[in-house]
Write a protein that holds these residues in place. Structure first.
Motif, short mmCIF file in Angstrom:
data_model
loop_
_atom_site.label_atom_id
_atom_site.label_comp_id
_atom_site.label_asym_id
_atom_site.label_seq_id
_atom_site.Cartn_x
_atom_site.Cartn_y
_atom_site.Cartn_z
N MET A 1 0.84 -1.17 0.00
CA MET A 1 0.00 0.00 0.00
C MET A 1 0.89 1.24 0.00
N ALA A 3 1.58 5.04 0.64
CA ALA A 3 1.12 6.17 1.45
C ALA A 3 1.57 7.46 0.78
N SER A 36 -3.60 6.55 2.24
CA SER A 36 -3.36 5.67 1.10
C SER A 36 -3.57 6.45 -0.19
N TRP A 95 -2.99 -0.80 5.33
CA TRP A 95 -2.82 0.54 5.89
C TRP A 95 -2.30 0.47 7.33
N THR A 98 1.34 -0.04 7.27
CA THR A 98 1.98 1.17 6.75
C THR A 98 1.99 2.26 7.81
#
Length: 115
Positions: A1, A3, A36, A95, A98
């Motif tokens: 993912m 960012a 995201s 997420w 992350t």
């Protein structure tokens, strides 16, 4: 993912127009909106930005500094570039993973949060 940095703000100053009174000894607390790349949502992360001179004048005791960026001058473009370079290091599958990685560098609003 992946960012991405969506915005930078501050409770005390507008980061885009902020001019430190003392260009050598200054500090500003920033709030970063990071989310995201695949969504409009974001979480908040805090980052304290200061000059080495500010530290010398205000940090009297030995301390490990976390969630702090030390810069020689207040240059929002340079600060943003530095922030983005750290965000790019924090890609994971979810997420949550992350955001946990991001919290190594920036104080996450949900850090140490438990349900």
């Amino acid at each position: 993912m992946k960012a991405v940095l969506k915005s930078i703000g501050s409770i005390d100053h507008d980061p885009k127009t902020y001019i430190p009174e003392d260009k050598k000894a200054f500090s500003i607390a920033l709030t970063l909106s990071i989310g995201s790349s695949q969504s409009n949502g974001a979480d908040y992360f805090d980052l304290f930005v200061c000059s080495p001179e500010w530290l010398c004048q205000h940090q009297w005791i030995p301390e490990i500094l976390r969630h702090t960026l030390i810069v020689r001058k207040y240059d929002l473009d340079e600060i943003t570039e530095t922030i983005n370079s750290y965000i790019e290091k924090c890609h994971c599958d979810t997420w949550m993973e992350t955001a946990e990685k991001l919290s190594r560098y920036f104080a996450w609003e949900f850090e140490d949060y438990s349900v």
